[in-house]
Design an enzyme around this catalytic site. Structure first.
Site, PDB file in Angstrom:
ATOM      1  N   TRP A 354       0.827  -1.229   0.156  1.00  0.00           N
ATOM      2  CA  TRP A 354      -0.035   0.072  -0.033  1.00  0.00           C
ATOM      3  C   TRP A 354       0.599   1.323   0.023  1.00  0.00           C
ATOM      4  CZ3 TRP A 354      -2.151   2.907   4.729  1.00  0.00           C
ATOM      5  CH2 TRP A 354      -1.273   2.778   5.810  1.00  0.00           C
ATOM      6  N   ASP A 355       2.229   1.205   0.143  1.00  0.00           N
ATOM      7  CA  ASP A 355       2.884   2.216   0.088  1.00  0.00           C
ATOM      8  C   ASP A 355       2.687   3.151  -0.965  1.00  0.00           C
ATOM      9  OD1 ASP A 355       4.236  -0.091   1.468  1.00  0.00           O
ATOM     10  OD2 ASP A 355       5.689   1.426   2.221  1.00  0.00           O
ATOM     11  N   GLU A 493      -0.608  -3.218  12.356  1.00  0.00           N
ATOM     12  CA  GLU A 493       0.346  -4.298  12.062  1.00  0.00           C
ATOM     13  C   GLU A 493       0.774  -4.953  13.588  1.00  0.00           C
ATOM     14  OE1 GLU A 493       3.310  -3.618   9.400  1.00  0.00           O
ATOM     15  OE2 GLU A 493       2.256  -3.980   7.473  1.00  0.00           O
ATOM     16  N   LYS A 614       2.339  -0.246  16.185  1.00  0.00           N
ATOM     17  CA  LYS A 614       3.407   0.078  15.423  1.00  0.00           C
ATOM     18  C   LYS A 614       3.582   1.328  14.643  1.00  0.00           C
ATOM     19  CE  LYS A 614       5.875  -2.196  11.471  1.00  0.00           C
ATOM     20  NZ  LYS A 614       5.971  -3.460  10.452  1.00  0.00           N
ATOM     21  N   GLN A 615       2.495   1.633  14.207  1.00  0.00           N
ATOM     22  CA  GLN A 615       2.386   3.184  13.215  1.00  0.00           C
ATOM     23  C   GLN A 615       1.050   3.627  13.217  1.00  0.00           C
ATOM     24  OE1 GLN A 615       2.842   1.962   8.921  1.00  0.00           O
ATOM     25  NE2 GLN A 615       2.757  -0.050   9.435  1.00  0.00           N
TER      26      GLN A 615
END
Length: 797
Positions: A354-355, A493, A614-615
């Site tokens: 998805w980056d 994640e 995580k993010q």
């Protein structure tokens, strides 16, 4: 160091892996790590060359399981060029004797230069200067030039120039238990007196790769007649050149290389194409000049100029440089996506994630044809996405979390925790939100370009089929009178299941659910936008009737979000019941806890038990949408969205995020751009350092973090300028941090090329001469009409 040049003035073996990635050279078609020409793969160096779309699948037996992994293949090393004086050793900086060392990457011209002065065991002092490039104009060519100066000696010299196909994929330590031999030799040979040739093939996908190289030596600008000896081994061919070098004299060695694959268009056979190209090629200087011209054309369109032009300017240009080396106009006739780690290494096996959600905004505003190509990569895999949906018991199209050659799910079933040495279950394929990212990218592209042909022929079908997937993935809960999406993972994640649950997956991830609603809304918009004939044709082909469209409308108004009484949007249902984490205790114990998942697994624990991320997850909503857009979506669903909703959630989740992904600081900097500019700038600067300083402790050597690089550029181009598309208006609401006096950039918008300058005091937008109709430019609360060859200036204070 200037703001166009990345410089290293020492040789540090432990830093070579990082520098090889940061100094990699590419042109979108292929990319080679910035390894020294004499280097071979060892515990210091890792030469690697990767071609866009060059995948191969291998099987590895791990215990009782067979694991299939598709990798971006490390191709034959074309850089091989070294020398030795008679009776001496082959040149090797690691052997000692270095007197001076200088390496610089010229971002403006796309050239890597190295100057080395050394003394060998016989006290012979030699100066070596090399520069090489991967041609941005002719994407099948690369060139290397090496100059040798004998400072205090004379004598015979042997130069070896090779093409080495005996390479494997060994660039990521945690993958080294997996099968890694992808290439099988096919042919080696000569092409005339001073050419060599190599052809190999991937052993399952059967992609043939051919390289041809011409090596010549010049003294005082004239070709030097040398003795030559050819070495041919299986998968390896070399040209050895012998000549005499006189004290104080400099000779120049040129190596020109061509690279073709069997996937290329307009050729009969890749080996023949490579040989013919090298027979027709010009000298190094001519190649150099056309390469520099190609980069100049790109920079005119793609540069972003900061004032003051300090370290931030250099790193921003480094990031743009690597974006263009991965996704240049040279991919326009290729069927490729954009790997999350670029074409710079083997991390993530070269897969597409998805980056691109972070990468495409820069390209869409400057190289929209490149964005179109990358979106067509997805469209060509639409049938595979449909099959993925069927396998999941859904309708429509479900694109995979990790995609490679053919669009099937490439996410691994297990992954290695290097801290514990354990192979653990990998449930990342539950991140279905990649489908929403694809629609977002299509929609943004169409909004910027008004490419209605693309929307009609390709984009609409993807949007409708992904909307169909989300509608079928949502189940109705009659007790709540809401639709729910169950058993997924969000961007976080760290959480892939509930504590002690046997089944993986989480329910009602806020980001996933709201993005599904947004996709359904865009699908309804598309049906209104398409002309009547195309709409009818598409609906007939997709068997899309009024009843199903009404269902989409219903789902888009009744999707469930979990929101507490304080206005905190729960990351997923049940998040609020998890334990708070001992942040201070773990920081004292471990220091760096950005990969808390690995730390906890090694302790026999799991992040699934705690309020940790995580993010950015929920905050991705504030990253992608303005407060007005979010308020509209919440209103559609019947939920309250207060003025304080964004600030409350930003504060809540930033305290609970480890920044375990390089993407996270991008999002956090963005969402703070207006409310806390000083903190936003601090996070932006930290994000800038992600790769150049390798802040994750060794991951950059495996490949750049292209999403993070593009994200930093996007913060400058959109977040700090307040640039967004609002229906028919290109809108600006600048908010430069105090550290920036001005930002200058050029963007393309609906047929216009716009030069934009934002300062602390004013905004100026100038339109070049074009064929396009006037466009609406919004600045805060005012709307201006801008036509070709016109300019507007608005005072901001």
């Amino acid at each position: 160091m200037t703001n166009w040049t990345l410089v290293y003035n020492d040789f540090v073996p432990s830093q070579e892996g990082l520098r090889e990635v940061l100094c990699a050279l590419g042109n979108g078609y292929f990319c080679s790590r910035g390894a020294a020409p004499e280097a071979k793969a060892d515990n210091v160096h890792y030469p690697g060359t990767y071609v866009a779309g060059g995948y191969n699948r291998l099987i590895t037996k791990l215990g009782d399981h067979e694991v299939a992994n598709e990798d971006l293949v490390n191709l034959p090393n074309w850089l091989c060029l070294t020398f030795r004086p008679e009776g001496g050793d082959w040149f090797n900086p690691q052997a000692g004797g270095l007197l001076a060392y200088h390496q610089e990457l010229d971002l403006k011209r796309g050239v890597l230069t190295r100057r080395v002065r050394f003394r060998d065991k016989a006290d012979r002092e030699t100066t070596l200067t090399s520069r090489h490039l991967v041609h941005m104009g002719n994407h099948h060519l690369a060139a290397l030039e090496m100059s040798l100066t004998a400072e205090n000696w004379s004598g015979p010299v042997l130069v070896q120039s090779a093409l080495d196909g005996n390479v494997i994929n060994a660039g990521v330590e945690r993958y080294r238990e997996l099968s890694s031999s992808h290439l099988e030799p096919m042919e080696t040979g000569e092409v005339g007196a001073d050419w060599i040739y190599l052809r190999v093939q991937t052993n399952l996908s059967h992609i043939q790769v051919a390289q041809a190289a011409r090596t010549q030596i010049f003294r005082n600008g004239e070709p030097l007649i040398v003795a030559r000896n050819k070495i041919e081994e299986e998968g390896y061919v070399a040209d050895e050149l012998s000549f005499d070098l006189v004290r104080g004299e400099t000779v120049r060695i040129e190596k020109i290389v061509s690279l073709y694959t069997s996937r290329d268009h307009g050729i009969s056979e890749c080996g023949l194409a490579a040989r013919e190209a090298i027979l027709r090629v010009e000298c190094f200087d001519a190649i150099f000049n056309t390469h520099v011209q190609a980069w100049a054309r790109l920079w005119r369109r793609c540069d972003i100029v900061l004032e003051p032009a300090g370290r931030e300017q250099l790193i921003l240009r480094l990031h743009i440089f690597h974006l263009l080396q991965t996704t240049s106009p040279n991919i326009l006739d290729l069927d490729v996506g954009v790997p999350a780690r670029g074409l710079h290494g083997e991390a993530y096996r070269g897969h597409i994630f998805w980056d691109e959600l972070f990468i495409l905004p820069f390209l869409t505003l400057r190289l929209p044809d490149v964005t179109r190509t990358l979106l067509l990569y997805r469209f060509r895999r639409l049938n595979e996405a449909r099959w993925n949906a069927v396998q999941a018991g859904c309708r429509g199209a479900m694109f995979p979390w990790q995609s490679g050659s053919d669009g099937q799910e490439e996410s691994q079933l297990v992954h290695l925790n290097p801290r514990s040495g354990h192979w653990i279950e990998d449930n990342s394929s539950l991140q279905k939100h990649v489908n929403a990212a694809i629609v977002y990218n299509v929609w943004q592209y169409v909004q910027v370009t008004m490419d209605m042909d693309f929307l009609s022929l390709y984009g609409a079908e993807m949007i409708l089929e992904i909307a169909r997937f989300w509608a079928s993935a949502a189940s109705y809960n009659p007790k709540l009178e809401r639709y729910e999406i169950l058993r997924v993972m969000g961007p976080d994640e760290y959480h892939d299941r509930y504590p002690d649950a046997e089944e993986a997956g989480l329910n009602n991830n806020a980001y996933t659910n709201l993005m599904a609603v947004w996709v359904l809304c865009r699908a309804l918009d598309v049906l209104d936008i398409l002309d009547e004939e195309r709409r009818q044709s598409l609906c007939e082909r997709l068997d899309l009737g009024a009843e199903e469209i009404d269902h989409w409308e219903d789902v888009s108004r009744k999707m469930r979000l979990v929101i507490d009484d304080d206005g905190i949007i729960s990351q997923f249902e049940g998040y609020e019941d998890l334990d708070e984490f001992d942040w201070e205790g773990y920081r004292q114990k471990y220091g760096d806890i950005h990969r808390l998942d690995r730390i906890l697994e090694a302790e026999g624990d799991t992040p699934n038990c705690y309020k940790v991320s995580k993010q950015a997850d929920v905050l991705m909503l504030m990253y992608l949408f303005s407060s007005e857009e979010l308020s509209s979506l919440f209103e559609r669903l019947g939920y309250s969205f207060e003025h304080e909703t964004i600030s409350k959630n930003v504060d809540y989740y930033m305290k609970r995020t480890t920044q375990g992904s390089t993407l996270s600081r991008i999002v956090h900097s963005w969402v703070l751009a207006r409310s806390d500019r000083a903190r936003s700038w601090k996070l932006f600067c930290e994000a800038l350092e992600s790769d150049i300083a390798d802040i994750q402790g060794g991951t950059t050597s495996e490949g750049i973090h292209l999403g993070a690089m593009a994200g930093t550029v996007d913060i400058i181009q959109r977040a700090y300028t307040g640039l967004e598309m609002r229906e028919t208006t290109l809108h600006f609401n600048p908010c430069l941090p105090d550290e920036l006096k001005s930002v200058r950039q050029k963007i393309g918008y609906r047929g216009h090329w716009l030069d934009i300058e934002v300062t602390q005091d004013h905004l100026t937008i100038s339109a070049a001469k074009s064929w396009a109709s006037p466009v609406e430019i919004g600045v805060r609360d005012e709307v201006h009409i801008l036509a070709q060859s016109e300019s507007i200036t608005v005072q901001l204070r």
